[in-house]
Design a protein around this motif. Structure first.
Motif, PDB file in Angstrom:
ATOM      1  N   LEU A 196       0.924  -1.087   0.039  1.00  0.00           N
ATOM      2  CA  LEU A 196      -0.033   0.146  -0.145  1.00  0.00           C
ATOM      3  C   LEU A 196       0.876   1.051   0.026  1.00  0.00           C
ATOM      4  O   LEU A 196       0.685   2.269  -0.839  1.00  0.00           O
ATOM      5  CB  LEU A 196      -0.771  -0.211   0.998  1.00  0.00           C
ATOM      6  CG  LEU A 196      -2.126   0.757   1.275  1.00  0.00           C
ATOM      7  CD1 LEU A 196      -2.869   0.528  -0.019  1.00  0.00           C
ATOM      8  CD2 LEU A 196      -2.724   1.011   2.543  1.00  0.00           C
ATOM      9  N   MET A 197       2.005   1.222   0.833  1.00  0.00           N
ATOM     10  CA  MET A 197       2.965   2.310   0.970  1.00  0.00           C
ATOM     11  C   MET A 197       3.378   2.511  -0.301  1.00  0.00           C
ATOM     12  O   MET A 197       3.639   3.568  -0.865  1.00  0.00           O
ATOM     13  CB  MET A 197       3.821   2.426   2.091  1.00  0.00           C
ATOM     14  CG  MET A 197       3.196   2.282   3.398  1.00  0.00           C
ATOM     15  SD  MET A 197       4.429   2.122   4.892  1.00  0.00           S
ATOM     16  CE  MET A 197       5.572   3.166   4.519  1.00  0.00           C
ATOM     17  N   VAL A 198       4.256   1.670  -0.765  1.00  0.00           N
ATOM     18  CA  VAL A 198       5.078   1.888  -2.299  1.00  0.00           C
ATOM     19  C   VAL A 198       4.099   2.245  -3.428  1.00  0.00           C
ATOM     20  O   VAL A 198       4.382   3.265  -4.161  1.00  0.00           O
ATOM     21  CB  VAL A 198       5.883   0.530  -2.452  1.00  0.00           C
ATOM     22  CG1 VAL A 198       4.871  -0.621  -3.031  1.00  0.00           C
ATOM     23  CG2 VAL A 198       6.714   0.927  -3.436  1.00  0.00           C
ATOM     24  N   GLN A 216      -6.586   0.649  -9.396  1.00  0.00           N
ATOM     25  CA  GLN A 216      -5.400   0.517  -9.836  1.00  0.00           C
ATOM     26  C   GLN A 216      -4.785  -0.439  -9.075  1.00  0.00           C
ATOM     27  O   GLN A 216      -4.126  -1.160  -9.283  1.00  0.00           O
ATOM     28  CB  GLN A 216      -4.486   1.853 -10.460  1.00  0.00           C
ATOM     29  CG  GLN A 216      -5.047   2.401 -11.405  1.00  0.00           C
ATOM     30  CD  GLN A 216      -3.845   3.686 -11.529  1.00  0.00           C
ATOM     31  OE1 GLN A 216      -2.689   3.416 -11.569  1.00  0.00           O
ATOM     32  NE2 GLN A 216      -4.238   4.931 -12.007  1.00  0.00           N
ATOM     33  N   TYR A 217      -4.669  -0.047  -7.623  1.00  0.00           N
ATOM     34  CA  TYR A 217      -4.228  -0.955  -6.641  1.00  0.00           C
ATOM     35  C   TYR A 217      -4.671  -2.102  -6.613  1.00  0.00           C
ATOM     36  O   TYR A 217      -3.980  -3.304  -6.473  1.00  0.00           O
ATOM     37  CB  TYR A 217      -4.311  -0.057  -5.274  1.00  0.00           C
ATOM     38  CG  TYR A 217      -3.946  -0.761  -3.948  1.00  0.00           C
ATOM     39  CD1 TYR A 217      -2.592  -0.872  -3.944  1.00  0.00           C
ATOM     40  CD2 TYR A 217      -4.710  -1.680  -3.184  1.00  0.00           C
ATOM     41  CE1 TYR A 217      -2.110  -1.728  -2.865  1.00  0.00           C
ATOM     42  CE2 TYR A 217      -4.087  -2.335  -2.088  1.00  0.00           C
ATOM     43  CZ  TYR A 217      -2.852  -2.554  -2.096  1.00  0.00           C
ATOM     44  OH  TYR A 217      -2.284  -2.929  -1.001  1.00  0.00           O
ATOM     45  N   PHE A 218      -6.128  -2.216  -6.155  1.00  0.00           N
ATOM     46  CA  PHE A 218      -6.708  -3.566  -6.362  1.00  0.00           C
ATOM     47  C   PHE A 218      -6.614  -4.592  -7.423  1.00  0.00           C
ATOM     48  O   PHE A 218      -6.606  -5.627  -7.319  1.00  0.00           O
ATOM     49  CB  PHE A 218      -8.392  -3.409  -5.783  1.00  0.00           C
ATOM     50  CG  PHE A 218      -8.238  -3.144  -4.344  1.00  0.00           C
ATOM     51  CD1 PHE A 218      -7.960  -3.780  -3.240  1.00  0.00           C
ATOM     52  CD2 PHE A 218      -9.089  -1.558  -4.005  1.00  0.00           C
ATOM     53  CE1 PHE A 218      -8.219  -3.350  -1.951  1.00  0.00           C
ATOM     54  CE2 PHE A 218      -8.957  -1.198  -2.884  1.00  0.00           C
ATOM     55  CZ  PHE A 218      -8.596  -2.128  -1.844  1.00  0.00           C
ATOM     56  N   ARG A 219      -6.464  -4.048  -8.785  1.00  0.00           N
ATOM     57  CA  ARG A 219      -6.250  -4.795  -9.922  1.00  0.00           C
ATOM     58  C   ARG A 219      -4.791  -5.330  -9.902  1.00  0.00           C
ATOM     59  O   ARG A 219      -4.831  -6.402 -10.056  1.00  0.00           O
ATOM     60  CB  ARG A 219      -6.593  -3.717 -11.031  1.00  0.00           C
ATOM     61  CG  ARG A 219      -6.297  -4.711 -12.332  1.00  0.00           C
ATOM     62  CD  ARG A 219      -6.515  -3.828 -13.749  1.00  0.00           C
ATOM     63  NE  ARG A 219      -5.413  -2.863 -13.741  1.00  0.00           N
ATOM     64  CZ  ARG A 219      -5.364  -1.400 -13.901  1.00  0.00           C
ATOM     65  NH1 ARG A 219      -6.459  -0.977 -13.856  1.00  0.00           N
ATOM     66  NH2 ARG A 219      -4.240  -0.921 -13.905  1.00  0.00           N
ATOM     67  N   LYS A 275      -4.111   4.758 -21.334  1.00  0.00           N
ATOM     68  CA  LYS A 275      -5.217   3.919 -21.219  1.00  0.00           C
ATOM     69  C   LYS A 275      -4.682   2.541 -21.334  1.00  0.00           C
ATOM     70  O   LYS A 275      -5.111   1.562 -20.684  1.00  0.00           O
ATOM     71  CB  LYS A 275      -6.118   4.345 -22.237  1.00  0.00           C
ATOM     72  CG  LYS A 275      -7.245   3.514 -22.269  1.00  0.00           C
ATOM     73  CD  LYS A 275      -8.311   3.675 -23.193  1.00  0.00           C
ATOM     74  CE  LYS A 275      -9.550   2.913 -22.981  1.00  0.00           C
ATOM     75  NZ  LYS A 275     -10.681   3.176 -24.036  1.00  0.00           N
ATOM     76  N   GLU A 276      -3.600   2.300 -22.327  1.00  0.00           N
ATOM     77  CA  GLU A 276      -3.269   1.033 -22.201  1.00  0.00           C
ATOM     78  C   GLU A 276      -2.468   0.349 -21.172  1.00  0.00           C
ATOM     79  O   GLU A 276      -2.695  -0.841 -20.764  1.00  0.00           O
ATOM     80  CB  GLU A 276      -2.086   0.760 -23.206  1.00  0.00           C
ATOM     81  CG  GLU A 276      -1.352  -0.438 -23.678  1.00  0.00           C
ATOM     82  CD  GLU A 276      -0.428  -0.722 -24.832  1.00  0.00           C
ATOM     83  OE1 GLU A 276       0.444  -1.388 -24.874  1.00  0.00           O
ATOM     84  OE2 GLU A 276      -0.462   0.331 -25.763  1.00  0.00           O
ATOM     85  N   PHE A 277      -1.912   1.378 -20.253  1.00  0.00           N
ATOM     86  CA  PHE A 277      -1.193   0.786 -19.123  1.00  0.00           C
ATOM     87  C   PHE A 277      -1.991   0.900 -17.765  1.00  0.00           C
ATOM     88  O   PHE A 277      -1.728   0.571 -16.719  1.00  0.00           O
ATOM     89  CB  PHE A 277       0.215   1.639 -18.707  1.00  0.00           C
ATOM     90  CG  PHE A 277       1.245   1.240 -19.823  1.00  0.00           C
ATOM     91  CD1 PHE A 277       1.728   0.100 -19.847  1.00  0.00           C
ATOM     92  CD2 PHE A 277       1.880   2.636 -20.462  1.00  0.00           C
ATOM     93  CE1 PHE A 277       2.586  -0.143 -21.193  1.00  0.00           C
ATOM     94  CE2 PHE A 277       2.934   2.220 -21.302  1.00  0.00           C
ATOM     95  CZ  PHE A 277       3.432   1.008 -21.773  1.00  0.00           C
ATOM     96  N   GLY A 278      -3.290   1.422 -18.225  1.00  0.00           N
ATOM     97  CA  GLY A 278      -4.282   1.247 -17.051  1.00  0.00           C
ATOM     98  C   GLY A 278      -4.128   2.494 -16.115  1.00  0.00           C
ATOM     99  O   GLY A 278      -4.514   2.475 -15.145  1.00  0.00           O
TER     100      GLY A 278
END
Length: 314
Positions: free
Chosen positions: A21-23, A64-67, A53-56
């Motif tokens: 989470l921190m990083v 982004q984090y949970f993916r 968009k390609e890199f999300g």
């Protein structure tokens, strides 16, 4: 013992989660755009939007984090922005290089450090004790980066005894591999070796003054048996703690060594990926390092329980 291990395992999972989470959020707060750094300053707005968009990177931070965490759970580390290759095999290859340097350094530091610490303790106040103590203090105080450069200058450039830099797998050329590993392994082992010597000496001095050591000697046990079977075992708790910390440090903290000797390991890769703001690679590399350090600490906690049953109960 099972409950003890499960409790420590759950704590390890929480630590890894907090580190990820921190990083993740620290990388997002750093200035610069990884897509712009990847495409260059002449990239058009349409190109930037396309690759973002390609890199999300166009989605919200929680998404982004949970993916990313979901992909990690499935064993998918994603694709590096800077290197444009699958991160999993890339990190594995770099980790193997780092371990090839770190594990021999760890073994050398533990064996020699503990041995010198025991010798210093049983020869307390004598010349050998003073020599070991002074050398240990020098080893702990010597800057790794300065010593690395000094060794390159003296052993490689002046005396031409060892290669200046680089890394060769033992399977490719064993002799050249050993020659290239002598300096980085020795320097990486120096600090932990000094710490092990000091910690072992301190722990042994505390143990050998206790009653059960005098009892063992009065029963006619050999001095080696008293020292290595009884005294050293009871002095192992702080030494094992230092083992876990040192191995984790060697895996995650060999950045300077790899930079000086141009070793393509985890540290070198992490520095490059941070400079390129390669989010996926930095996050995955830190996750692997944090998992390795946490695993070392977990093994240390389990070793505590095996050596001292009172720790399991508490």
């Amino acid at each position: 013992m099972t409950t003890f291990i499960i409790r420590r395992l759950l704590q390890t999972i929480v630590v890894i989660f907090v580190v990820t989470l921190m990083v993740f959020f620290i990388m997002r707060t750093m200035p610069g755009d990884p897509v712009v750094m990847y495409l260059g300053p002449d990239a058009s707005k349409e190109q930037i939007e396309h690759y973002t968009k390609e890199f999300g990177l166009d989605e919200s931070l929680p998404v982004q984090y949970f993916r990313w965490i979901g992909n990690i759970a499935k064993g998918e580390f994603g694709e590096s922005i800077a290197y444009r290759q699958d991160i999993g095999p890339f990190i594995l290859e770099r980790l193997k290089v780092t371990l090839t340097i770190a594990i021999p350094a760890f073994v050398i530091s533990v064996v020699l450090g503990v041995l010198l610490g025991v010798i210093a303790a049983i020869r307390r106040g004598k010349l050998v004790d003073s020599i070991i103590t002074v050398m240990a203090n020098i080893g702990m105080a010597t800057p790794v980066f300065w010593l690395s450069i000094l060794c390159v200058y003296v052993l490689s450039l002046k005396l031409d005894l060892l290669p200046v830099q680089g890394f060769t797998w033992p399977s490719e050329d064993l002799t050249l591999s050993i020659q290239k590993m002598i300096m980085p392994v020795s320097i990486l082992a120096l600090g932990p070796l000094a710490q092990f010597a000091r910690q072992t000496r301190s722990a042994m001095l505390e143990v050998i003054r206790q009653d059960f050591i005098r009892t063992g000697r009065s029963k006619g046990l050999k001095e080696k048996t008293v020292i290595y079977k009884h005294a050293l075992r009871n002095a192992m708790i702080p030494i094992i703690t230092l083992m876990g910390m040192s191995l984790g440090h060697m895996i995650g903290g060999s950045v300077l060594i790899e930079q000086v000797y141009v070793i393509p390991g985890m540290g070198d890769m992490l520095i490059t990926s941070i400079l390129n703001k390669d989010y996926q690679l930095v996050q995955s590399a830190v996750f692997v390092i944090a998992s390795g350090v946490s695993l070392c600490n977990l093994l240390v906690d389990i070793a505590y329980g095996l050596i001292d049953p009172r720790i399991r109960i508490s």
